[in-house]
Design a protein around this motif. Structure first.
Motif, short mmCIF file in Angstrom:
data_model
loop_
_atom_site.label_atom_id
_atom_site.label_comp_id
_atom_site.label_asym_id
_atom_site.label_seq_id
_atom_site.Cartn_x
_atom_site.Cartn_y
_atom_site.Cartn_z
N MET A 1 0.84 -1.18 0.00
CA MET A 1 0.00 0.00 0.00
C MET A 1 0.88 1.24 0.00
O MET A 1 1.96 1.25 0.56
N MET A 2 0.36 2.25 -0.61
CA MET A 2 1.06 3.53 -0.67
C MET A 2 0.79 4.28 0.63
O MET A 2 -0.37 4.49 1.00
N PRO A 3 1.84 4.71 1.35
CA PRO A 3 1.64 5.36 2.63
C PRO A 3 1.03 6.76 2.51
O PRO A 3 0.42 7.26 3.44
N GLY A 4 1.17 7.41 1.38
CA GLY A 4 0.62 8.74 1.20
C GLY A 4 1.17 9.38 -0.06
O GLY A 4 2.10 8.87 -0.67
N PHE A 5 0.61 10.50 -0.42
CA PHE A 5 1.08 11.23 -1.59
C PHE A 5 0.70 12.69 -1.42
O PHE A 5 -0.18 13.04 -0.64
N SER A 6 1.35 13.53 -2.20
CA SER A 6 1.11 14.97 -2.11
C SER A 6 -0.10 15.36 -2.96
O SER A 6 -0.20 14.98 -4.12
N THR A 7 -0.99 16.13 -2.36
CA THR A 7 -2.14 16.64 -3.10
C THR A 7 -1.85 18.03 -3.66
O THR A 7 -2.76 18.70 -4.17
#
Length: 70
Positions: A1-7
């Protein structure tokens, strides 16, 4: 899973805006497509679904703009 990303990226912002358009105008996902104009740099097409219409213009040239007259 991807832990997060920039919006805050350009890609995220553009994808978000296009997703909103797709959900708010049925011509985008369901419309019939008609080619309107094309050259080596520009492609313009139209999608229609009953009373909804979307005109899409894509210019791949980074330095030249084009003026269209309807």
């Amino acid at each position: 899973m991807m832990p997060g990303f920039s919006t805050n990226t350009t890609a995220y912002t553009l994808t978000s805006r296009l997703s909103t358009l797709r959900h708010s105008n049925p011509a985008v996902p369901y419309g019939s497509m008609a080619q309107r104009w094309m050259n080596n740099d520009v492609y313009i097409y139209e999608r229609k679904f009953f009373g909804s219409v979307v005109l899409v213009a894509i210019n791949k040239n980074e330095t030249t703009g084009y003026t269209s007259v309807a």
